[in-house]
Design a protein around this motif. Structure first.
Motif, short mmCIF file in Angstrom:
data_model
loop_
_atom_site.label_atom_id
_atom_site.label_comp_id
_atom_site.label_asym_id
_atom_site.label_seq_id
_atom_site.Cartn_x
_atom_site.Cartn_y
_atom_site.Cartn_z
N ARG A 50 7.16 -7.94 0.23
CA ARG A 50 8.48 -8.26 -0.31
C ARG A 50 9.54 -7.33 0.25
N LYS A 51 9.16 -6.08 0.41
CA LYS A 51 10.11 -5.07 0.87
C LYS A 51 9.32 -3.97 1.56
N SER A 79 4.11 -7.13 -8.95
CA SER A 79 4.06 -6.50 -7.63
C SER A 79 3.54 -5.08 -7.77
N PHE A 80 3.29 -4.46 -6.63
CA PHE A 80 2.94 -3.04 -6.62
C PHE A 80 3.46 -2.41 -5.35
N ILE A 81 3.62 -1.10 -5.39
CA ILE A 81 4.17 -0.36 -4.26
C ILE A 81 3.11 0.58 -3.72
N LEU A 82 2.92 0.53 -2.40
CA LEU A 82 1.98 1.41 -1.72
C LEU A 82 2.74 2.32 -0.76
N SER A 83 2.20 3.51 -0.57
CA SER A 83 2.65 4.41 0.48
C SER A 83 1.51 4.47 1.49
N GLN A 84 1.82 4.22 2.74
CA GLN A 84 0.81 4.30 3.79
C GLN A 84 1.29 5.28 4.85
N THR A 85 0.37 6.14 5.26
CA THR A 85 0.69 7.17 6.24
C THR A 85 -0.32 7.10 7.37
N ILE A 86 0.19 7.18 8.59
CA ILE A 86 -0.68 7.21 9.76
C ILE A 86 -0.64 8.62 10.34
N TYR A 87 -1.84 9.16 10.58
CA TYR A 87 -1.99 10.50 11.14
C TYR A 87 -2.70 10.43 12.49
N ARG A 88 -2.33 11.34 13.36
CA ARG A 88 -3.06 11.57 14.62
C ARG A 88 -3.40 13.05 14.64
N ASP A 89 -4.69 13.35 14.75
CA ASP A 89 -5.15 14.74 14.75
C ASP A 89 -4.59 15.53 13.56
N GLY A 90 -4.55 14.87 12.39
CA GLY A 90 -4.09 15.53 11.17
C GLY A 90 -2.59 15.64 11.01
N LYS A 91 -1.83 15.16 11.99
CA LYS A 91 -0.38 15.25 11.94
C LYS A 91 0.22 13.88 11.64
N LEU A 96 5.02 4.49 5.72
CA LEU A 96 5.45 3.17 5.27
C LEU A 96 5.43 3.12 3.76
N SER A 97 6.51 2.61 3.17
CA SER A 97 6.54 2.26 1.76
C SER A 97 6.66 0.75 1.72
N ILE A 98 5.72 0.09 1.04
CA ILE A 98 5.72 -1.37 1.01
C ILE A 98 5.51 -1.88 -0.40
N THR A 99 6.33 -2.86 -0.77
CA THR A 99 6.19 -3.56 -2.04
C THR A 99 5.50 -4.88 -1.74
#
Length: 126
Positions: A50-51, A79-91, A96-99
């Motif tokens: 949605r967003k 609805s629900f909101i997720l936070s997604q984080t992508i890491y490379r070598d721990g960094k 992303l914040s997605i509804t």
């Protein structure tokens, strides 16, 4: 979830194309369901974006191994909101914040029933 960046994910310079970060996050969300022997398409409906708000921090490149972490931020009635984080070598390289809205197969919004809420909570610990 860990994924490797392949040639198909990149531009001619070997840098991940911007929309593929969204694909990587979608794979991680779907994988949470697959690990439970399910799919994101449920008996009564499914979830649609949605967003969203994306934060591109550092580019990923061909051959990188990325780690995608997903966290439930808020559960709402439909609805629900997720936070997604992508890491490379721990960094951290991407956030992303997605509804995600719960809809019927006809495309109408619907309340998330108790069983589905319980499932979401078990998939994406709050």
């Amino acid at each position: 979830m860990k994924i490797r960046v392949y040639y198909e994910d990149t531009d001619t310079g070997g840098v991940v194309y911007h929309s593929n970060y969204l694909n990587f996050c979608e794979r991680a969300r779907s994988d949470a369901f697959f690990k439970k022997g399910m799919t994101p398409v449920l008996d009564n409906g499914h979830f649609v974006a949605r967003k969203l708000e994306a934060d591109y921090i550092i580019s990923a490149k061909l051959g990188d191994v990325l780690d995608i972490k997903t966290e439930l931020i808020q559960m709402k009635a439909a609805s629900f909101i997720l936070s997604q984080t992508i890491y490379r070598d721990g960094k951290k390289i991407f956030g992303l914040s997605i509804t995600l809205a719960y809809i019927t197969f006809e495309g109408r919004p619907q309340k998330i029933d108790a069983d589905t809420k319980e499932l979401i909570l078990s998939l994406f610990d709050i």
